[in-house]
Design a protein around this motif. Structure first.
Motif, PDB file in Angstrom:
ATOM      1  N   ARG A   1     -11.664   4.733  -9.100  1.00  0.00           N
ATOM      2  CA  ARG A   1     -12.149   6.026  -8.319  1.00  0.00           C
ATOM      3  C   ARG A   1     -11.874   7.101  -9.158  1.00  0.00           C
ATOM      4  NH1 ARG A   1      -7.690   6.551  -3.591  1.00  0.00           N
ATOM      5  NH2 ARG A   1      -5.858   6.069  -4.588  1.00  0.00           N
TER       6      ARG A   1
ATOM      7  N   VAL B   1       3.765  -8.984  -6.230  1.00  0.00           N
ATOM      8  CA  VAL B   1       3.426  -8.578  -7.446  1.00  0.00           C
ATOM      9  C   VAL B   1       4.237  -7.233  -8.120  1.00  0.00           C
ATOM     10  CG1 VAL B   1       1.581  -8.460  -9.508  1.00  0.00           C
ATOM     11  CG2 VAL B   1       1.285  -9.742  -7.349  1.00  0.00           C
TER      12      VAL B   1
ATOM     13  N   ILE C   1      -3.124  -5.334 -10.661  1.00  0.00           N
ATOM     14  CA  ILE C   1      -3.812  -6.911 -10.723  1.00  0.00           C
ATOM     15  C   ILE C   1      -5.252  -6.514 -11.087  1.00  0.00           C
ATOM     16  CG2 ILE C   1      -4.534  -8.526  -8.867  1.00  0.00           C
ATOM     17  CD1 ILE C   1      -1.828  -7.583  -7.494  1.00  0.00           C
TER      18      ILE C   1
ATOM     19  N   TYR D   1      -1.500  -2.437   7.150  1.00  0.00           N
ATOM     20  CA  TYR D   1      -1.891  -3.458   6.021  1.00  0.00           C
ATOM     21  C   TYR D   1      -2.117  -4.701   6.339  1.00  0.00           C
ATOM     22  CZ  TYR D   1      -1.419  -5.342   1.292  1.00  0.00           C
ATOM     23  OH  TYR D   1      -1.863  -6.036   0.168  1.00  0.00           O
TER      24      TYR D   1
ATOM     25  N   GLY E   1       0.394 -13.041  -4.191  1.00  0.00           N
ATOM     26  CA  GLY E   1       1.899 -13.121  -4.403  1.00  0.00           C
ATOM     27  C   GLY E   1       2.210 -11.922  -4.115  1.00  0.00           C
TER      28      GLY E   1
ATOM     29  N   LYS F   1      -5.796  -6.528   6.105  1.00  0.00           N
ATOM     30  CA  LYS F   1      -6.076  -7.714   5.354  1.00  0.00           C
ATOM     31  C   LYS F   1      -6.483  -8.760   6.115  1.00  0.00           C
ATOM     32  CE  LYS F   1      -5.177  -6.397   1.023  1.00  0.00           C
ATOM     33  NZ  LYS F   1      -6.190  -6.276  -0.093  1.00  0.00           N
TER      34      LYS F   1
ATOM     35  N   ASP G   1     -15.460   4.899  -6.002  1.00  0.00           N
ATOM     36  CA  ASP G   1     -14.602   4.967  -4.910  1.00  0.00           C
ATOM     37  C   ASP G   1     -15.095   4.273  -3.718  1.00  0.00           C
ATOM     38  OD1 ASP G   1     -13.028   6.042  -2.694  1.00  0.00           O
ATOM     39  OD2 ASP G   1     -13.242   8.027  -3.411  1.00  0.00           O
TER      40      ASP G   1
ATOM     41  N   GLY H   1     -11.154  -1.208  -8.392  1.00  0.00           N
ATOM     42  CA  GLY H   1      -9.766  -0.822  -8.746  1.00  0.00           C
ATOM     43  C   GLY H   1      -9.203  -1.482  -9.888  1.00  0.00           C
ATOM     44  N   GLY H   2     -10.182  -1.327 -11.017  1.00  0.00           N
ATOM     45  CA  GLY H   2      -9.542  -1.766 -12.385  1.00  0.00           C
ATOM     46  C   GLY H   2      -8.697  -1.160 -13.315  1.00  0.00           C
TER      47      GLY H   2
ATOM     48  N   ALA I   1      -9.782  -3.305  -5.222  1.00  0.00           N
ATOM     49  CA  ALA I   1      -9.049  -1.973  -4.634  1.00  0.00           C
ATOM     50  C   ALA I   1      -8.390  -1.950  -3.359  1.00  0.00           C
ATOM     51  CB  ALA I   1     -10.290  -1.098  -4.663  1.00  0.00           C
TER      52      ALA I   1
ATOM     53  N   THR J   1       3.809  -4.304  -9.155  1.00  0.00           N
ATOM     54  CA  THR J   1       2.881  -3.243  -9.554  1.00  0.00           C
ATOM     55  C   THR J   1       3.198  -1.864  -8.798  1.00  0.00           C
ATOM     56  OG1 THR J   1       1.551  -3.598  -7.419  1.00  0.00           O
ATOM     57  CG2 THR J   1       0.987  -4.671  -9.489  1.00  0.00           C
ATOM     58  N   ALA J   2       2.305  -0.857  -8.838  1.00  0.00           N
ATOM     59  CA  ALA J   2       2.804   0.193  -8.174  1.00  0.00           C
ATOM     60  C   ALA J   2       2.809   0.333  -6.596  1.00  0.00           C
ATOM     61  CB  ALA J   2       1.880   1.527  -8.350  1.00  0.00           C
TER      62      ALA J   2
HETATM   63  P1  NDP Z   1      -2.010  -0.799  -7.392  1.00  0.00           P
HETATM   64  O1  NDP Z   1      -1.697   0.152  -6.529  1.00  0.00           O
HETATM   65  O2  NDP Z   1      -1.430  -0.805  -8.737  1.00  0.00           O
HETATM   66  O3  NDP Z   1      -3.649  -0.809  -7.721  1.00  0.00           O
HETATM   67  C1  NDP Z   1      -4.270  -0.671  -6.431  1.00  0.00           C
HETATM   68  C2  NDP Z   1      -5.708  -0.215  -7.250  1.00  0.00           C
HETATM   69  O4  NDP Z   1      -6.714  -0.029  -6.298  1.00  0.00           O
HETATM   70  C3  NDP Z   1      -5.739   0.979  -8.271  1.00  0.00           C
HETATM   71  O5  NDP Z   1      -6.645   0.894  -9.386  1.00  0.00           O
HETATM   72  C4  NDP Z   1      -6.174   2.044  -7.106  1.00  0.00           C
HETATM   73  O6  NDP Z   1      -6.935   3.177  -7.918  1.00  0.00           O
HETATM   74  C5  NDP Z   1      -7.376   1.474  -6.391  1.00  0.00           C
HETATM   75  N1  NDP Z   1      -7.902   2.097  -5.233  1.00  0.00           N
HETATM   76  C6  NDP Z   1      -7.138   2.457  -4.212  1.00  0.00           C
HETATM   77  N2  NDP Z   1      -7.996   3.066  -3.468  1.00  0.00           N
HETATM   78  C7  NDP Z   1      -9.128   3.115  -3.988  1.00  0.00           C
HETATM   79  C8  NDP Z   1     -10.569   3.565  -3.621  1.00  0.00           C
HETATM   80  N3  NDP Z   1     -10.602   4.282  -2.416  1.00  0.00           N
HETATM   81  N4  NDP Z   1     -11.374   3.264  -4.409  1.00  0.00           N
HETATM   82  C9  NDP Z   1     -11.294   2.656  -5.373  1.00  0.00           C
HETATM   83  N5  NDP Z   1     -10.169   1.931  -6.136  1.00  0.00           N
HETATM   84  C10 NDP Z   1      -9.021   2.370  -5.086  1.00  0.00           C
HETATM   85  O7  NDP Z   1      -2.027  -2.103  -6.427  1.00  0.00           O
HETATM   86  P2  NDP Z   1      -1.932  -3.945  -6.885  1.00  0.00           P
HETATM   87  O8  NDP Z   1      -2.658  -3.894  -8.149  1.00  0.00           O
HETATM   88  O9  NDP Z   1      -0.851  -4.302  -6.606  1.00  0.00           O
HETATM   89  O10 NDP Z   1      -3.087  -4.257  -5.841  1.00  0.00           O
HETATM   90  C11 NDP Z   1      -4.256  -4.706  -6.128  1.00  0.00           C
HETATM   91  C12 NDP Z   1      -4.819  -5.561  -4.718  1.00  0.00           C
HETATM   92  O11 NDP Z   1      -3.653  -6.803  -4.427  1.00  0.00           O
HETATM   93  C13 NDP Z   1      -4.981  -5.048  -3.249  1.00  0.00           C
HETATM   94  O12 NDP Z   1      -5.972  -5.132  -2.900  1.00  0.00           O
HETATM   95  C14 NDP Z   1      -3.589  -5.267  -2.583  1.00  0.00           C
HETATM   96  O13 NDP Z   1      -3.571  -5.053  -1.408  1.00  0.00           O
HETATM   97  C15 NDP Z   1      -3.394  -6.603  -3.211  1.00  0.00           C
HETATM   98  N6  NDP Z   1      -2.298  -7.477  -3.198  1.00  0.00           N
HETATM   99  C16 NDP Z   1      -1.030  -6.701  -3.722  1.00  0.00           C
HETATM  100  C17 NDP Z   1       0.166  -7.429  -3.681  1.00  0.00           C
HETATM  101  C18 NDP Z   1       1.244  -7.089  -4.553  1.00  0.00           C
HETATM  102  O14 NDP Z   1       2.382  -7.607  -4.172  1.00  0.00           O
HETATM  103  N7  NDP Z   1       1.195  -6.005  -5.381  1.00  0.00           N
HETATM  104  C19 NDP Z   1       0.435  -8.420  -2.765  1.00  0.00           C
HETATM  105  C20 NDP Z   1      -0.687  -8.999  -2.047  1.00  0.00           C
HETATM  106  C21 NDP Z   1      -1.994  -8.170  -2.224  1.00  0.00           C
HETATM  107  P3  NDP Z   1      -6.042   4.550  -8.204  1.00  0.00           P
HETATM  108  O15 NDP Z   1      -5.179   4.236  -9.272  1.00  0.00           O
HETATM  109  O16 NDP Z   1      -6.835   5.467  -8.313  1.00  0.00           O
HETATM  110  O17 NDP Z   1      -4.982   4.585  -7.140  1.00  0.00           O
END
Ligand code: NDP
Length: 305
Positions: free
Chosen positions: A60, A261, A40, A224, A259, A228, A85, A35-36, A113, A263-264
């Motif tokens: 993905r 964060v 995050i 969720y 934390g 987790k 994915d 999920g890069g 991801a 993000t989307a």
């Molecule tokens: P985003 O929604 O910005 O990013 C999520 C990423 O995961 C995207 O790159 C997305 O891809 C990818 N993803 C989702 N499903 C798949 C899949 N099937 N295969 C590959 N990639 C996938 O969220 P965050 O950056 O906030 O989240 C990153 C991590 O941090 C997650 O695990 C989240 O649970 C965790 N987290 C986030 C928090 C927050 O406050 N934001 C708090 C606690 C934990 P695509 O662009 O294609 O959708």
């Protein structure tokens, strides 16, 4: 290519905790981030590459991932791209095969991801199956496919799972009501893959039957939180399973909460940036002495599961 000095300087200045004693990594050190393409995950990829590692950024959706990796390459960072994915076993297999052919192995895996459909006070479990499949089974399946590719090294290979405090086993709020299940998940003697899988499938069955509200599941962002909780339990279980590997072939696995964060995922309503949300994950991936395994961190400190 040595790690950029500016990264080391930044590390020392920005964070009050001790920096690594010396950099054990080089441009030959290979880190995979799931999920890069954004959020995050993108920041973790950027920071690891900025420290001088070679990063395999995965996503993905290929266009989004290529765009993200090209943006990092333009900064002069060593970043490669491959589609992944985490819900698709063939995609996981293809990544593993490509890594083996292209790099021979990896040193760091960051399972980032993840998805969440709840926002604000909303606690829908409409997408529970997808949430559990992505967050828990995705993390588990990617780890199991890439662990055989983790290279032997004196400092050990590392897996970092991006998790959440919402999945804490013994948090004061938002925990499983079933004390017996909590104890079984907490006890390394009784913790097993079957126990974790059974917990999530019982939850999903209750969601299907509409009985989950009285099932004693975490009250907030229930699907969720369950996903987790499973990631956290899996982290501890894997640490135990990997602990008998001989010196030189160690793999350390930890998880962390980034934390809240911007993000989307949070609708950009968090209170910290993706850069700060990535920090503990990068720190865990690069620790100098990482005899620490099977632990849960936030803001570079260990917290209770
Ligand atoms: P985003 O929604 O910005 O990013 C999520 C990423 O995961 C995207 O790159 C997305 O891809 C990818 N993803 C989702 N499903 C798949 C899949 N099937 N295969 C590959 N990639 C996938 O969220 P965050 O950056 O906030 O989240 C990153 C991590 O941090 C997650 O695990 C989240 O649970 C965790 N987290 C986030 C928090 C927050 O406050 N934001 C708090 C606690 C934990 P695509 O662009 O294609 O959708």
């Amino acid at each position: 290519m040595p790690a950029p000095l500016i990264s080391v300087v930044r590390w020392c200045c920005v964070h009050d905790q001790s920096p690594p004693l010396h950099m054990w990594w080089s441009s030959e050190t290979v880190a995979v981030v799931t999920g890069g393409n954004r959020g995050i995950g993108f920041e973790i990829a950027r920071q690891l590459a900025d420290h001088g590692l070679t990063v395999i950024l995965t996503s993905r959706e290929s266009n989004a991932g290529l765009e993200a990796s090209n943006a990092l390459k333009e900064l002069g960072l060593s970043v490669d791209y491959h589609q992944l994915d985490v819900l698709d076993s063939l995609s996981i297999k293809k990544l593993a095969e490509w890594i083996e052919q292209t790099y021979g192995g990896i040193d760091v895996l960051v399972n980032n991801a993840g998805i969440n459909y709840n926002l604000g006070a909303d606690n829908s479990v409409e997408h529970a199956q997808n949430v559990v499949a992505t967050n828990y089974y995705g993390t588990k399946n990617v780890s199991q496919a890439l662990i055989p590719l983790m290279r032997p090294s004196a400092v050990g290979a590392r897996i970092v799972n991006v998790s959440s405090r919402l999945g804490r086993l013994n948090g004061r709020r938002n925990r499983l009501e079933d004390k017996d299940l909590r104890e079984k998940l907490a006890n390394l003697e009784t913790l097993s893959e079957e126990l974790i899988d059974r917990m999530v499938s019982t939850f999903l069955q209750q969601v299907e039957e509409g009985t989950y509200p009285s099932g004693g599941w975490p009250q907030m962002f229930t699907d969720y939180s369950v996903s987790k909780l499973a990631v956290n339990a899996f982290t501890r279980l894997m640490a135990k399973m990997l602990s008998d590997r001989p010196d030189g072939q160690k793999i350390y696995i930890n998880c962390y909460c980034p934390g809240w964060v911007k993000t989307a995922m949070t609708g950009w309503a968090g209170n910290i940036s993706a850069e700060d949300g990535a920090d503990t994950g990068v720190w865990l991936a690069l620790l100098q002495e990482q005899a620490i395994t099977g632990k849960f961190f936030a803001e570079r400190r260990e917290i209770n599961f």
